[in-house]
Design a protein around this motif. Structure first.
Motif, short mmCIF file in Angstrom:
data_model
loop_
_atom_site.label_atom_id
_atom_site.label_comp_id
_atom_site.label_asym_id
_atom_site.label_seq_id
_atom_site.Cartn_x
_atom_site.Cartn_y
_atom_site.Cartn_z
N GLU A 113 7.24 -5.49 24.79
CA GLU A 113 7.99 -4.66 23.85
C GLU A 113 7.24 -4.55 22.51
N GLY A 114 6.53 -5.60 22.15
CA GLY A 114 5.73 -5.56 20.94
C GLY A 114 6.54 -5.75 19.69
N ARG A 115 6.80 -7.02 19.30
CA ARG A 115 7.57 -7.32 18.09
C ARG A 115 6.62 -7.89 17.05
N LEU A 116 6.56 -7.23 15.93
CA LEU A 116 5.70 -7.69 14.85
C LEU A 116 6.22 -9.02 14.31
N ASP A 117 5.29 -9.93 14.01
CA ASP A 117 5.66 -11.22 13.43
C ASP A 117 5.86 -11.04 11.93
N ILE A 118 7.10 -10.88 11.54
CA ILE A 118 7.40 -10.59 10.12
C ILE A 118 7.40 -11.84 9.25
N THR A 119 7.00 -12.97 9.81
CA THR A 119 6.76 -14.16 9.00
C THR A 119 5.28 -14.29 8.63
N ASN A 120 4.45 -13.40 9.17
CA ASN A 120 3.00 -13.49 9.02
C ASN A 120 2.52 -12.42 8.03
N PRO A 121 2.06 -12.79 6.84
CA PRO A 121 1.61 -11.80 5.86
C PRO A 121 0.51 -10.89 6.39
N GLN A 122 -0.36 -11.41 7.26
CA GLN A 122 -1.43 -10.58 7.82
C GLN A 122 -0.85 -9.52 8.77
N ALA A 123 0.21 -9.88 9.50
CA ALA A 123 0.85 -8.91 10.39
C ALA A 123 1.52 -7.81 9.58
N ILE A 124 2.17 -8.20 8.50
CA ILE A 124 2.82 -7.21 7.63
C ILE A 124 1.77 -6.28 7.03
N ASP A 125 0.65 -6.85 6.61
CA ASP A 125 -0.42 -6.03 6.05
C ASP A 125 -0.99 -5.09 7.10
N PHE A 126 -1.07 -5.54 8.34
CA PHE A 126 -1.50 -4.69 9.46
C PHE A 126 -0.64 -3.44 9.53
N TYR A 127 0.68 -3.62 9.48
CA TYR A 127 1.57 -2.47 9.53
C TYR A 127 1.43 -1.59 8.29
N LEU A 128 1.35 -2.18 7.12
CA LEU A 128 1.27 -1.39 5.90
C LEU A 128 -0.03 -0.58 5.83
N GLN A 129 -1.11 -1.10 6.41
CA GLN A 129 -2.34 -0.32 6.45
C GLN A 129 -2.19 0.89 7.36
N ILE A 130 -1.44 0.73 8.46
CA ILE A 130 -1.16 1.87 9.33
C ILE A 130 -0.35 2.92 8.56
N VAL A 131 0.67 2.46 7.86
CA VAL A 131 1.49 3.37 7.05
C VAL A 131 0.61 4.14 6.07
N ASP A 132 -0.28 3.44 5.43
CA ASP A 132 -1.14 4.07 4.44
C ASP A 132 -2.01 5.15 5.06
N GLU A 133 -2.53 4.90 6.25
CA GLU A 133 -3.32 5.91 6.95
C GLU A 133 -2.51 7.18 7.17
N TYR A 134 -1.25 7.03 7.59
CA TYR A 134 -0.41 8.19 7.88
C TYR A 134 -0.05 8.94 6.61
N LEU A 135 0.25 8.21 5.54
CA LEU A 135 0.68 8.88 4.32
C LEU A 135 -0.44 9.69 3.68
#
Length: 496
Positions: A113-135
């Motif tokens: 299913e793919g659940r992001l580890d929201i306790t991991n700052p690097q995982a959160i940064d991974f998602y935010l970099q994706i967001v930045d690419e889209y924006l």
């Protein structure tokens, strides 16, 4: 036309096209149809080929140039396209090759299913970099992060370190939902820093004692779970009605928008799931319900083809358009509104005519000649008359039941019954739909003109969005931007 005076500022469609693709032909036809019906918002859940996270660039993806093509059309038609990348749940297509950012169970396993580890700052940064690419690509005022079904088919009990993190980070009375809210708020602050507003699905938001959701986040209310619609209104959130009765799915039986029944019932644009009715609530003079939207979900995507989806959604588009424009039903006879006088845009059909052909590039799988036949939903089948079997793309790695593996090879299978169409013949859909092909005119590599005795076509599996190629190693499907072999196939008509 409604002369520009609308009951709701948002009237639209959700299109999920992230795990398996939706063709540009479909998306462009949808935008044209939305424009006809004066729908103005498309939520597009998608994966864009990433320049930074190359391991995530497994099929399906769109390129930035393809997205720009869609956005240019949407701008001309006056439709706002809002991008969505779901997080922290439903991230399998991003995390399958980046498991270091995924939640792990007690046994160390990562579920698909793919659940992001929201306790991991690097995982959160991974998602935010994706967001930045889209924006950088999307001009929309909004970012949609989904945030639904984080623990679907699972339980927080399998991830005890989420609760431990809550206690360590906040306080002993904090729960996993406080961690969840904290993550959503962090994304909210990130997108606001780039001049955007955040919207999420409602079901992940529960009552918490420590971390409360930022009240400037728009709530897409679809499921009768978590906080009630009045809770969100009282806390200052804007809301959209995305009730499950406005959900359409290729495979999930409850998700069939019954537009005539909804129209002729007491249900209307302000009826939210769970029999929650939102009257014209005013806060500071502004109505908090921004509108309503129909949602098109893939689920087991082999169950229906794009052409079948296109036919199935037309009533629901009219329903949302009518209620979004006027707010109320001008009468209760669906027949007066259900037959739009506007011509419905068509999706590109196969170019080759039915008949018997020699196709030498297919000799590696069958002797031929090949009989090309039409299917009821506008595709083609390719039957090797020497053995009576159809060309099929059925085997390989899959997402949502569709072979998305680049390099997957077709086979020959006994012909399926093509007389059935969605939703009839539901159980045999995989056999039927994996034998359907899109055959389009092709351009020769040397730009030469085809002979009068033959034509040259490209062949695409109807379900996968990839292109069939031939080479010394045989036949295989490949993404359009990384073809391994020649995609031109010669069709020589056989005289009977």
């Amino acid at each position: 036309m409604n002369n520009g005076v609308f009951a709701f500022p948002e009237r639209g469609v959700t299109l999920c096209a992230s795990q398996i693709g939706i063709s540009l032909d479909f998306i462009e036809a949808l935008l044209e149809r939305m424009h006809q019906l004066e729908l103005n918002t498309l939520i597009w859940e998608l994966k864009i080929k990433s320049p930074c996270w190359e391991l995530a660039n497994t099929w399906h993806y769109y390129t930035a140039s393809q997205v720009s093509q869609v956005l240019a059309l949407a701008q001309r038609l006056g439709i706002e396209v809002v991008p969505e990348v779901n997080a922290p749940g439903h991230m399998g297509i991003w995390l399958e090759n980046y498991p270091q950012y995924a939640l792990k169970r007690l046994d160390g396993s990562v579920d698909p299913e793919g659940r992001l580890d929201i306790t991991n700052p690097q995982a959160i940064d991974f998602y935010l970099q994706i967001v930045d690419e889209y924006l950088r690509i999307f001009p929309s005022r909004w970012w949609h992060m989904g945030a639904d079904e984080y623990m679907i088919h699972d339980s927080f009990a399998n991830y005890p370190y989420l609760a431990e993190y809550a206690h360590r980070t906040f306080c002993t009375s904090a729960s996993e939902y406080d961690v969840f809210n904290s993550f959503v708020n962090e994304v909210n602050q990130f997108v606001k820093g780039r001049g955007r507003r955040l919207r999420i699905w409602n079901d992940g938001i529960h009552e918490t004692s420590v971390v409360h959701l930022d009240n400037d986040i728009l709530i897409e209310y679809w499921k009768d779970e978590g906080l009630r619609i009045t809770d969100f209104i009282q806390r200052g959130h804007d809301v959209i009605n995305n009730s499950e009765v406005l959900y359409w799915s290729r495979s999930h039986p409850p998700y069939r928008v019954d537009a005539p029944a909804l129209w002729e019932s007491n249900w209307d644009a302000r009826t939210f799931i769970g029999n929650q009715y939102l009257s014209d609530v005013l806060h500071g003079g502004d109505r908090k319900q921004r509108g309503l939207r129909v949602s098109i979900w893939p689920d087991e995507s082999f169950r229906a083809t794009e052409h079948e989806v296109w036919e199935a959604i037309q009533d629901s588009l009219i329903l949302v358009a009518e209620l979004g424009k006027y707010g109320v039903k001008r009468n209760h006879d669906w027949r007066t509104v259900g037959m739009s006088s506007l011509s419905v845009p068509t999706i590109a059909d196969s170019a080759v005519s039915p008949g018997l052909y020699e196709i030498p590039e297919l000799n590696v799988v069958g002797k031929g000649p090949w009989r090309v036949q039409c299917t009821p939903d506008g595709y083609r089948t390719l039957e090797d008359t020497s053995c009576g079997k159809n060309l099929t793309l059925k085997y390989g790695q899959k997402h949502l039941g569709v072979v998305t593996q680049a390099g997957a090879r077709p086979s020959l299978e006994l012909p399926a019954d093509m007389s059935a169409s969605w939703p009839d013949g539901w159980e045999n859909a995989e056999s039927r739909n994996t034998q359907k092909w899109i055959i389009s005119s092709a351009v020769l590599k040397d730009n030469s003109i085809p002979s009068q005795t033959h034509e040259v076509f490209s062949i695409k599996p109807a379900l996968t969005g990839q292109i069939l190629t031939h080479s010394d190693e045989g036949l295989a499907q490949w993404p359009f931007d990384s073809l391994q072999g020649d995609s031109a196939f010669t069709f020589r008509k056989v005289s009977l």
